[in-house]
Design a protein around this motif. Structure first.
Motif, PDB file in Angstrom:
ATOM      1  N   LEU A  60       0.830  -1.208   0.000  1.00  0.00           N
ATOM      2  CA  LEU A  60       0.000   0.000   0.000  1.00  0.00           C
ATOM      3  C   LEU A  60       0.864   1.258   0.000  1.00  0.00           C
ATOM      4  O   LEU A  60       0.481   2.279  -0.578  1.00  0.00           O
ATOM      5  CB  LEU A  60      -0.942  -0.018   1.209  1.00  0.00           C
ATOM      6  CG  LEU A  60      -2.135  -0.967   1.081  1.00  0.00           C
ATOM      7  CD1 LEU A  60      -2.823  -1.162   2.430  1.00  0.00           C
ATOM      8  CD2 LEU A  60      -3.142  -0.423   0.055  1.00  0.00           C
ATOM      9  N   ASN A  77       0.596   3.909   6.161  1.00  0.00           N
ATOM     10  CA  ASN A  77       1.292   2.659   5.831  1.00  0.00           C
ATOM     11  C   ASN A  77       2.792   2.767   6.091  1.00  0.00           C
ATOM     12  O   ASN A  77       3.439   1.750   6.376  1.00  0.00           O
ATOM     13  CB  ASN A  77       1.009   2.278   4.380  1.00  0.00           C
ATOM     14  CG  ASN A  77      -0.396   1.731   4.214  1.00  0.00           C
ATOM     15  OD1 ASN A  77      -0.699   0.628   4.641  1.00  0.00           O
ATOM     16  ND2 ASN A  77      -1.270   2.518   3.603  1.00  0.00           N
ATOM     17  N   CYS A 139      -2.703  -4.863  -4.379  1.00  0.00           N
ATOM     18  CA  CYS A 139      -3.041  -4.368  -3.035  1.00  0.00           C
ATOM     19  C   CYS A 139      -4.419  -4.858  -2.599  1.00  0.00           C
ATOM     20  O   CYS A 139      -4.624  -5.217  -1.433  1.00  0.00           O
ATOM     21  CB  CYS A 139      -3.003  -2.842  -3.002  1.00  0.00           C
ATOM     22  SG  CYS A 139      -1.345  -2.148  -3.075  1.00  0.00           S
ATOM     23  N   ILE A 193      -9.088   0.487  -3.093  1.00  0.00           N
ATOM     24  CA  ILE A 193      -9.129   0.702  -1.638  1.00  0.00           C
ATOM     25  C   ILE A 193     -10.519   0.394  -1.101  1.00  0.00           C
ATOM     26  O   ILE A 193     -10.663  -0.256  -0.056  1.00  0.00           O
ATOM     27  CB  ILE A 193      -8.744   2.158  -1.283  1.00  0.00           C
ATOM     28  CG1 ILE A 193      -7.302   2.461  -1.703  1.00  0.00           C
ATOM     29  CG2 ILE A 193      -8.925   2.422   0.211  1.00  0.00           C
ATOM     30  CD1 ILE A 193      -6.237   1.707  -0.948  1.00  0.00           C
TER      31      ILE A 193
END
Length: 256
Positions: A60, A77, A139, A193
Motif C-alpha cells: 500500500l 502505511n 493491493c 481501496i
C-alpha cells in the motif's frame, strides 16, 4: 451517480479518521508483545499476522507513492511498516530457534523477495496508469487476504464456544477501520481501496455477532464444570463419611 463523484473534503475527513483508527489497530498487538517481553519468550505465538501485515503495508505504501494526492495512504502505511518491523524484531529476539529461523525465511521470501519481485515486474512491464492499476489489484488481493485471516479465529470460536482469542474491541476497531477506508475509497473513486474494505466490514460485523452469541457460552461451560466438580466432591465426602477407612489415594482414584 453523484455519490460516486470525487468529494475531496469528505475524502480528507475519512482519510484522517482512517489514519487514526488504523494506527490504533496497528497498536493492538502491544499487550501481546508486552507479555512476550515480560516472559522473555514468544513460544506459542505466531509471526504470520505480522509478516502479512508488513507485506500489506509495504504494498500500500508503494501504491500510494505511484498515485497522486495519496499522502494519507502513504502516512499510515509508512507508520504501519515501522510498527510491524518492530513486532517482527521482538518476535525474532524472543522466539525459539526453530520459529526464529522460519520467521527470517518468511521475511526474506515475502517481505523482501516478493515485494522486490512485484515492484520490479511492475516497473519493467507497465508504466503510468497501467502500473497504478496493476499494483492496485495486487493491493486489493493483499487486503482481502488480511481481512480473511480472522476466518480461522471465527471457526475456533464456533468450535470451542469461547471468545477468549477474539477480543470485542479489536473486532470493533477493525470494522470501524474498514468503514473509514471504504468511504475514503469511494470519495476519491479508488475502488482498489474501497472494495476490499466491504469484505473487512462484513467480517468485522460477523465477528461482533459471534462475540455476542458466545460471550456467555464459556461462562456457562465454566459454571457447569464447577457444578460437576462440586457434585463429585460432595459424593466423595459422602463416601468418606460412610467409610472413613478409605485413603486419600482411593478417593482420588474414584474421583478420576
Amino acid at each position: 451517480m453523484g455519490f460516486f463523484t470525487p468529494h475531496p473534503q469528505l475524502a480528507f475527513i475519512f482519510g484522517v479518521l482512517g489514519n487514526i483508527v488504523s494506527f490504533l489497530v496497528f497498536l493492538a498487538p502491544v499487550p501481546t508483545f508486552y507479555i512476550i517481553c515480560k516472559k522473555k519468550t514468544a513460544e506459542g505465538y505466531q509471526p504470520i499476522p505480522y509478516v502479512v501485515g508488513l507485506s500489506s503495508a509495504m504494498m500500500l505504501l508503494y501504491y500510494g507513492m505511484l498515485k497522486t494526492n495519496a499522502s494519507l495512504i502513504i502516512s499510515i502505511n509508512g507508520i504501519g511498516c515501522a510498527i510491524e518491523v518492530i513486532y517482527l524484531v521482538l518476535y525474532i529476539i524472543y522466539a525459539p530457534k526453530r520459529e526464529k529461523v522460519l520467521t527470517v525465511k518468511w521475511i526474506i521470501l515475502f517481505n523482501l523477495g516478493g515485494y522486490c519481485l512485484i515492484m520490479g515486474l511492475a516497473n519493467l512491464f507497465t508504466e503510468g496508469s497501467k502500473r497504478v492499476t496493476v499494483v492496485g489489484w495486487i493491493c486489493a488481493v493483499y487486503n482481502v487476504a488480511v481481512f480473511a485471516s480472522p476466518l480461522g479465529i471465527m471457526r475456533h470460536v464456533i468450535r470451542t464456544k469461547s471468545v477468549e482469542h477474539m477480543p470485542f474491541f479489536l473486532s470493533c476497531f477493525l470494522t470501524l477501520c474498514a468503514t473509514m477506508w471504504f468511504f475514503y475509497g469511494i470519495f476519491v473513486k479508488d475502488f482498489y481501496i474501497a472494495l476490499p474494505n466491504v469484505l473487512g466490514f462484513l467480517l468485522g460485523i460477523a465477528q461482533m455477532i459471534l462475540y455476542v452469541i458466545y460471550k456467555n457460552a464459556s461462562k456457562d461451560v465454566e459454571i457447569t464444570e464447577k457444578q460437576q466438580n462440586g457434585d463429585i466432591e460432595l459424593k466423595l465426602s459422602s463416601v468418606a463419611d460412610v467409610n472413613p477407612c478409605l485413603s486419600e489415594n482411593q478417593l482420588e482414584i474414584r474421583k478420576e
